[in-house]
Design a protein around this motif. Sequence first.
Motif: not given
Length: 377
Positions: A86-101
Amino acid sequence: MTLRSAQEWYHMPSDFPVEVPNDSVGTTKPEKGLEKSLTPTTENGIKLQIGVEGEAAVDYVPAESPENRDVKSSSGSEACNYAKGKWVADSRRPLYSGFGCKQWLSPMWACRMSQRPDFYFEGYRWQPENCKMQEFDCSKFLRKMQDKTIAFIGDSLGRKQFQSLMCMASGGEESPEVQNVGWEYGLVKPRGAIRPDGWAYRFPKTNTTILYYWSASLCDLVPLNITDKQTNVAMHLDRPPAFMSRFLHRFDVLVLNTGHHWNRGKLNANRWVMHVNGKPNEDKMIAEIPNAKNLTIYNVAKWLDLELVSHPRLKAFFRTISPRHFFNGDWNTGGSCDNTIPLTNGSEVIQEGSSDPIIEGALKGTKIKILDITAIS
């Protein structure tokens, strides 16, 4: 097609008429009366299985907080099934930023650089049933993949997977030290082409190479007249892409995918002419798009499985098809893809078996692993 850019032979407009009906996960269905297996005559002796694809069985389960993910499995006796969970909420997501990548993401696929206002969907991680995954760490990943090459071969969905892994491996930041080594694989943009047939990048500190090669059909494509840019292209349903045959010995991890390009509109636009056993196909049953696709998948799987005997270090995966996300119709029948609520269809996958039975069937009895993402997507 390794010596001349496939871009010269591919015509890739954004819209194509789709002749073959699609089900809810985007896999082509055989026409009525073709649900049973058939055995076309090919030089590889592949028995083509025709089946009707089913829908993902998902129910809504509220998201929960992340737990300890250091333990790989809660049951040492059973291998982890990453497709169930299952998908669970995680405050450490996303693993990268669309702005920075921006260095690796194509602008048309970088949601953060578009006018989209909602990004709630980025705050989830996948939690497999009965086992836990370690948190991804780019430094650990590169060390583990030291002196190794990861290859993605497939359509634009494979390209997105490649770009996402580049973002993850670089920590989502500008990485000027990463080397472009596309020339080693013939992945350079020919004069007049829109783009090369793929990309290859190397992280010099660990000598880790990540590459992508465009092969939407996983067929070997050969121009019938190399002096004419408007020539038809032989689409060998029973031969793997020449690029894969040529460079397989250099790969440590290989991820294949195909699916959404299998419709009459795209074959006609690209001037692809089906070939079997080295000559134009004359079998009307094979000429049906679902059957041609399935024949190709079974042939590629059998060829690769035989090759793994000579390449014991190679870990091979076949990724299942990504589902469509249109509501009230498809992309060309008035459908929309503007949902802003994550997990509308539920957060949990509890079904047994894959939602892509063609790939699941083709890999049965082989050493190729299924990368089953259909239901979780």
